[in-house]
Design a protein around this motif. Structure first.
Motif, short mmCIF file in Angstrom:
data_model
loop_
_atom_site.label_atom_id
_atom_site.label_comp_id
_atom_site.label_asym_id
_atom_site.label_seq_id
_atom_site.Cartn_x
_atom_site.Cartn_y
_atom_site.Cartn_z
N LYS A 97 -14.40 56.00 93.11
CA LYS A 97 -15.23 57.39 91.75
C LYS A 97 -16.80 56.95 91.97
CE LYS A 97 -15.96 60.79 89.48
NZ LYS A 97 -15.79 60.28 88.34
N HIS A 136 -8.92 66.17 89.45
CA HIS A 136 -9.87 65.37 88.83
C HIS A 136 -10.31 64.83 87.62
CE1 HIS A 136 -13.33 63.02 87.58
NE2 HIS A 136 -13.25 63.98 87.57
N ASP A 169 -11.33 68.76 85.50
CA ASP A 169 -12.54 66.97 84.44
C ASP A 169 -11.74 67.17 83.00
OD1 ASP A 169 -14.18 65.77 84.56
OD2 ASP A 169 -15.43 66.98 84.32
N HIS A 208 -9.61 62.86 83.30
CA HIS A 208 -9.28 61.86 82.64
C HIS A 208 -7.93 61.28 81.36
CE1 HIS A 208 -13.64 61.30 84.89
NE2 HIS A 208 -13.07 62.75 83.92
ZN LIG Z 1 -14.66 63.24 85.26
#
Ligand SMILES: [Zn+2]
Length: 457
Positions: free
Chosen positions: A219, A10, A364, A12
């Motif tokens: 998500k 996970h 993350d 971005h």
């Molecule tokens: Zn996140």
């Protein structure tokens, strides 16, 4: 030494690329330093991210009064991305005053300029939209950063990073892939509100596969963060009487989302940090599975920071995995006592999860540095890199080197919807032999993808 390449379950991608181009506040130690950093920038619209009030000399959030000398619209995102402060110029641009009604699932305070959770939508609406060329540049830069860190597969959440149609993101990723510049295989974590999810499904995108890019699970962001006091707890925050945080969705809204995904063959991965949210998510998965049983590959809770042993057992019963970030301990170690008191013994139980359910590591990023060796070091040592003066956090939850690597490779295969993983990296140290303290400094010197060298220093 050769290791399997890492999989980050996970992060971005677009955010990582974008982060390279905005003002980075991660190292700031005072509100003055933040102001100094942003005020000289030759930009008409200022976006900065990464401060953490726990690291600031003032030990508080900056507020709009601190930002008076900046005469351009300014947004300061907290490190977690769930809380932001804006200046008066930005409030004016957003046309917000004392009488503006609050947003459900979030909050803003005209007097301080602080925005949280869904109220951040008002802020995002005013950030100049990136073009497709911008998105492609973010991706190309993120790809380079990931490969140099030995990461060849990711599950990435990109559809809600900017206020652009999800189709533009799909086009941008596929065009970068067609240019031959996407070495990292991306499984998209589909972050869309329900109306757009319906559109996505009706256009046949669910589970669609392109070349190095495929559509993964839905998500959902079901609460906030502990640092921002927006993660939903059963009991009050220990340092904020009367505040139990924010559930982003009602039970029915969350059910509608997960159920719609499930009916269309999609799993769900749900950001849940507080124990109240973890409970809501488990109950939702249970209800959806009872009504429409379907073999899930990757239903999971992302973060699960305050998940008790009882809740972890319930996750097992309902075939729910965990996507966790040991690196969060790096700065949370400073606030966990004051925020949640005795409940800290029920927090960050990552080894218990690993022993009980499918548990994969992630960063993350850009929330945290994407470097897997820092993440692994903290999983093994349960110590902070930036604040080494803090004692070991719940020693019994520490990983062995072997298990930490497993959580970064084998355990994550399921979360990127692969059956196997045959990428390798060469590193400059023997991770099993060196002192634990040195693990965080290991460097990747070569990356092999399907037998071919794609990176070498
Ligand atoms: Zn996140």
């Amino acid at each position: 030494m050769l290791l399997p390449a890492f999989i980050d379950s996970h992060l971005h991608m677009l955010g990582i690329g974008y982060y390279q181009e905005i003002i980075d506040l991660k190292s700031t130690k005072s509100i003055n330093e933040i102001i100094e950093l942003v005020k000289d920038k030759d930009l008409s619209f200022l976006v900065a991210r990464g401060f953490n009030q726990a690291n600031l000399k003032e030990k508080r959030m900056p507020v709009k009064q601190d930002l008076q000398e900046i005469d351009k619209p300014l947004i300061l995102f907290r490190i977690c991305g769930h809380v932001a402060v804006v200046n008066q110029k930005m409030l004016d641009l957003m046309k917000i005053d004392e009488s503006t009604p609050q947003i459900e699932g979030g909050s803003f305070d005209y007097n301080t300029g602080i925005f949280t959770e869904k109220a951040l939508g008002l802020v995002y609406d005013k950030i100049p939209e990136p073009t497709k060329e911008d998105l492609k540049r973010y991706l190309i830069n993120a790809n380079k950063i990931l490969i140099s860190n030995g990461i060849t597969k990711v599950a990435s959440d990109d559809f809600s990073s900017f206020n652009v149609p999800y189709k533009l993101v799909i086009e941008a990723i596929n065009e970068v892939d067609e240019m031959g510049l996407l070495d990292v295989e991306i499984t998209e974590q589909i972050n869309l509100p329900i109306d757009k999810l319906q559109d996505f499904i009706s256009k046949g995108y669910a589970n669609k596969r392109f070349n190095n890019f495929k559509m993964g699970p839905l998500k959902i962001l079901a609460d906030g963060s502990l640092g921002g006091k927006t993660a939903a707890l059963f009991e009050d925050y220990s340092d904020d009487f009367g505040n139990k945080g924010i559930l982003t969705f009602t039970d029915q809204e969350l059910y509608d989302l997960v159920s719609l995904a499930n009916k269309n063959g999609m799993d769900s991965v749900i950001h849940a940090i507080g124990d109240r949210t973890v409970d809501q998510v488990i109950k939702t998965f249970k209800r959806v599975q009872e009504e429409n049983p379907r073999k899930s590959q990757g239903n999971a809770i992302i973060h699960a920071q305050l998940a008790t042993k009882k809740q972890i057992a319930e996750m097992k019963e309902n075939n729910i995995g965990a996507i966790v970030q040991p690196i969060f301990i790096n700065s949370d170690i400073k606030i966990v006592d004051e925020r949640i008191g005795i409940r800290k013994y029920d927090s960050y139980l990552f080894k218990t999860m690993f022993n009980t359910i499918n548990t994969g590591f992630s960063t993350d990023s850009p929330v945290e540095n994407v470097n897997p060796f820092e993440n692994i070091y903290i999983a093994i040592s349960r110590k902070s890199i930036d604040f080494p003066e803090y004692e070991i956090f719940l020693k019994e939850e520490a990983f062995s080197v072997e298990d930490a690597i497993k959580a970064y490779t084998d355990e994550n295969i399921r979360f990127v919807y692969d059956e196997s993983h045959d990428d390798y990296i060469e590193i400059n140290q023997d991770i099993y032999q060196i002192p634990v303290e040195e693990i965080k400094d290991i460097k990747v010197i070569k990356v092999l993808k399907k037998g071919k060298i794609i990176y070498e220093i």
